[in-house]
Design an enzyme around this catalytic site. Structure first.
Site, PDB file in Angstrom:
ATOM      1  N   HIS A 137       0.877  -1.183   0.000  1.00  0.00           N
ATOM      2  CA  HIS A 137       0.000   0.000   0.000  1.00  0.00           C
ATOM      3  C   HIS A 137       0.913   1.232   0.000  1.00  0.00           C
ATOM      4  O   HIS A 137       2.030   1.182   0.534  1.00  0.00           O
ATOM      5  CB  HIS A 137      -0.836  -0.058   1.290  1.00  0.00           C
ATOM      6  CG  HIS A 137      -1.916   0.956   1.418  1.00  0.00           C
ATOM      7  ND1 HIS A 137      -1.674   2.258   1.786  1.00  0.00           N
ATOM      8  CD2 HIS A 137      -3.256   0.860   1.267  1.00  0.00           C
ATOM      9  CE1 HIS A 137      -2.830   2.914   1.854  1.00  0.00           C
ATOM     10  NE2 HIS A 137      -3.804   2.094   1.547  1.00  0.00           N
ATOM     11  N   ASP A 214       3.337  -4.022   8.107  1.00  0.00           N
ATOM     12  CA  ASP A 214       2.074  -3.308   7.943  1.00  0.00           C
ATOM     13  C   ASP A 214       0.965  -4.358   8.061  1.00  0.00           C
ATOM     14  O   ASP A 214       0.720  -5.134   7.135  1.00  0.00           O
ATOM     15  CB  ASP A 214       2.056  -2.640   6.558  1.00  0.00           C
ATOM     16  CG  ASP A 214       0.687  -2.031   6.236  1.00  0.00           C
ATOM     17  OD1 ASP A 214      -0.229  -2.127   7.083  1.00  0.00           O
ATOM     18  OD2 ASP A 214       0.551  -1.483   5.129  1.00  0.00           O
ATOM     19  N   GLN A 217      -4.305  -4.962   6.954  1.00  0.00           N
ATOM     20  CA  GLN A 217      -5.292  -5.887   6.368  1.00  0.00           C
ATOM     21  C   GLN A 217      -5.303  -7.246   7.046  1.00  0.00           C
ATOM     22  O   GLN A 217      -6.170  -8.077   6.755  1.00  0.00           O
ATOM     23  CB  GLN A 217      -5.021  -6.070   4.866  1.00  0.00           C
ATOM     24  CG  GLN A 217      -5.257  -4.831   4.037  1.00  0.00           C
ATOM     25  CD  GLN A 217      -6.721  -4.394   4.024  1.00  0.00           C
ATOM     26  OE1 GLN A 217      -7.632  -5.184   4.271  1.00  0.00           O
ATOM     27  NE2 GLN A 217      -6.964  -3.128   3.744  1.00  0.00           N
ATOM     28  N   LYS A 240     -10.247  -0.880  10.435  1.00  0.00           N
ATOM     29  CA  LYS A 240     -10.323  -2.101   9.614  1.00  0.00           C
ATOM     30  C   LYS A 240     -10.653  -3.303  10.491  1.00  0.00           C
ATOM     31  O   LYS A 240     -10.828  -4.404  10.004  1.00  0.00           O
ATOM     32  CB  LYS A 240      -8.992  -2.367   8.912  1.00  0.00           C
ATOM     33  CG  LYS A 240      -8.383  -1.150   8.261  1.00  0.00           C
ATOM     34  CD  LYS A 240      -8.236  -1.277   6.796  1.00  0.00           C
ATOM     35  CE  LYS A 240      -7.392  -0.146   6.255  1.00  0.00           C
ATOM     36  NZ  LYS A 240      -7.963   0.415   5.044  1.00  0.00           N
ATOM     37  N   CYS A 378      -4.778   2.512  -3.618  1.00  0.00           N
ATOM     38  CA  CYS A 378      -3.532   3.018  -3.007  1.00  0.00           C
ATOM     39  C   CYS A 378      -2.385   2.032  -3.203  1.00  0.00           C
ATOM     40  O   CYS A 378      -1.565   1.815  -2.300  1.00  0.00           O
ATOM     41  CB  CYS A 378      -3.724   3.317  -1.520  1.00  0.00           C
ATOM     42  SG  CYS A 378      -4.852   4.664  -1.218  1.00  0.00           S
TER      43      CYS A 378
HETATM   44  C1  LIG Z   1      -2.336  -2.522   3.551  1.00  0.00           C
HETATM   45  C2  LIG Z   1      -2.730  -1.195   4.124  1.00  0.00           C
HETATM   46  N1  LIG Z   1      -1.815  -0.491   4.808  1.00  0.00           N
HETATM   47  C3  LIG Z   1      -2.112   0.700   5.355  1.00  0.00           C
HETATM   48  C4  LIG Z   1      -3.360   1.250   5.226  1.00  0.00           C
HETATM   49  C5  LIG Z   1      -3.664   2.580   5.851  1.00  0.00           C
HETATM   50  O1  LIG Z   1      -4.378   2.378   7.030  1.00  0.00           O
HETATM   51  P1  LIG Z   1      -5.078   3.601   7.807  1.00  0.00           P
HETATM   52  O2  LIG Z   1      -6.344   3.881   7.095  1.00  0.00           O
HETATM   53  O3  LIG Z   1      -5.294   3.053   9.186  1.00  0.00           O
HETATM   54  O4  LIG Z   1      -4.137   4.728   7.820  1.00  0.00           O
HETATM   55  C6  LIG Z   1      -4.330   0.576   4.502  1.00  0.00           C
HETATM   56  C7  LIG Z   1      -5.674   1.160   4.280  1.00  0.00           C
HETATM   57  O5  LIG Z   1      -6.328   0.886   3.302  1.00  0.00           O
HETATM   58  C8  LIG Z   1      -4.008  -0.700   3.953  1.00  0.00           C
HETATM   59  O6  LIG Z   1      -4.915  -1.405   3.270  1.00  0.00           O
END
Ligand SMILES: Cc1ncc(COP(=O)(O)O)c(C=O)c1O
Length: 420
Positions: A137, A214, A217, A240, A378
């Site tokens: 992302h 990260d 998800q 999420k 993204c």
């Molecule tokens: C894989 C991944 N990392 C990071 C994020 C960003 O998360 P946040 O909305 O908590 O900033 C997302 C959000 O879609 C995501 O899917």
């Protein structure tokens, strides 16, 4: 008991095994959109919240709100207890060694920015490298690019395969003596791929690199044990995981967090301030400058209570069944192409049809009451790799069922008729 008065089936450990009963807990799912019952298939962007989370936040706002820490009065003490209680819950849930290792942030994006800025300032210099993957992302790419620009280090992308899996040889080849940090997604939001973290983390550590995960998800689908993974950092997002927006956590190993410089300056993060020598607060407060999102943290804590009551084996079986059913049904439609066909996937189905733009698909199924997401998610490097401008993405959570999939397929058939 659910919001609709249904009593879910529980096993001997008291965990909910009847995943289908959970749908009743989510008030937002029980409404019509464009005159049709809502089918919500956009949980990878943001999940809905169960009544228990909403109630916990409303209760705090109605009865207990005051600023946290330092207050001697009753409301401040109640607020502090609830806020710090949420930290304890998150710490236990991901099996951190100590709750001081849990930093509240605005979300996974801020968690990764924090670790990139602070760890990067501490350990990156000219010639150093940060190894990421092409399936990340943007939140797990751009913060590393920013710190690399400041320190003279470089971001190196590890390649992926046509199935949307990490190219293991390509990863190993790019893990060199210059690699100081490896930044990996646990689950890809654009492809659904679950990365083999245990092996990748061990390999990165053997090469002398620190590892930041990260987990945005992974949170709603997988049980996370940061000690078993042995990751150095792990980021999670409240919204999420059936919690509110504007709240997340960064887990970090205590020794590293102790050694790292503060991310932001302000109240809460200091011990003493003078023009000669300002000193910083102990963990976790050193990284929580300013008044935090107290209600958000309490809501996140309630979401963790909710998830803790669920049998994750039953959840995995439910979500696996849904993804398999949706995949098979989709492939029966003429011209359907799935982007991301990894052997191990979480609840994401990214797809396209010949000659129909993803946005048109999204608009037509919305009129049928079905919410999916369309766009680059993204993850522009993923779109570039598969040479597509966008995909349509249906993402599933514990509250979805096979009827939802059938409704999606009905909507897609309408789109196919309309654009053929
Ligand atoms: C894989 C991944 N990392 C990071 C994020 C960003 O998360 P946040 O909305 O908590 O900033 C997302 C959000 O879609 C995501 O899917």
């Amino acid at each position: 008991m659910s919001a609709l008065g249904l009593r879910p089936t529980v096993d001997r450990a008291g965990l909910v095994t009847d995943i289908r009963s959970l749908r009743a807990d989510f008030p937002a799912l029980h409404q019509d959109v464009h005159g049709k019952p809502l089918v919500y298939l956009d949980s990878a962007a943001s999940s809905q919240r169960p009544q228990a989370v909403i109630d916990a936040m409303v209760h705090h706002e109605q009865h207990d709100h005051a600023n946290v820490h330092r207050g001697v009065h009753q409301l401040s003490q109640r607020s502090t207890e609830a806020y710090e209680g949420a930290r304890e819950k998150l710490s236990a849930y991901i099996n951190a060694a100590n709750s001081a290792e849990i930093i509240f942030t605005r979300g996974a994006t801020e968690s990764i920015n924090l670790v990139a800025a602070s760890l990067g300032q501490m350990c990156l210099g000219p010639g150093d490298e940060v190894l990421v993957t092409r399936m990340e992302h943007h939140s797990n790419i751009v913060p590393w690019q920013l710190i690399c620009q400041r320190t003279g280090a470089r971001v190196i992308p590890a390649p992926i395969t046509q199935t949307g899996e990490l190219d293991r040889d390509g990863f190993t080849a790019r893990l060199t003596k210059n690699t100081k940090i490896v930044a990996l997604g646990h689950v890809s939001n654009a492809l659904g791929t679950i990365n083999p973290l245990q092996d990748l983390i061990a390999e990165a550590h053997q090469a002398g690199a620190l590892v930041s995960i990260d987990g945005a998800q992974a949170g709603p689908h997988l049980r996370i044990d940061v000690q078993a993974l042995d990751c150095d950092f792990y980021s999670l997002s409240g919204h999420k995981m059936f919690g509110p927006t504007g709240i997340g956590i960064l887990y970090g190993k205590r020794a590293l967090l102790e050694a790292m410089p503060p991310y932001q300056g302000g109240g809460e993060m200091i011990l003493t301030v003078s023009f000669e020598d300002t000193t910083y607060n102990a963990l976790p407060h050193k990284f929580e400058a300013g008044t935090p999102n107290i209600t958000g943290a309490i809501g996140f804590g309630a979401a963790i209570d909710y998830l803790s009551a669920i049998d994750f084996d039953a959840l995995a079986a439910h979500e696996h069944d849904l993804l398999e059913y949706a995949t098979n049904e989709l492939l029966r439609l003429p011209g359907a192409k799935i982007i991301g066909t990894a052997a191990h996937k979480a609840s994401v189905l990214s797809f396209l049809f010949d000659k129909i733009h993803a946005h048109d698909l999204g608009t037509v199924v919305d009129l049928e009451g079905v919410a999916i997401r369309t766009g680059h998610h993204c993850a522009m490097p993923v779109m570039d790799f598969f040479k597509v401008p966008a995909t349509a993405r249906a993402s599933f959570a514990l509250y979805n069922n096979r009827d939802d999939v059938d409704r999606l397929m009905h909507g897609l058939r309408q789109a196919l008729e309309m654009f053929s």
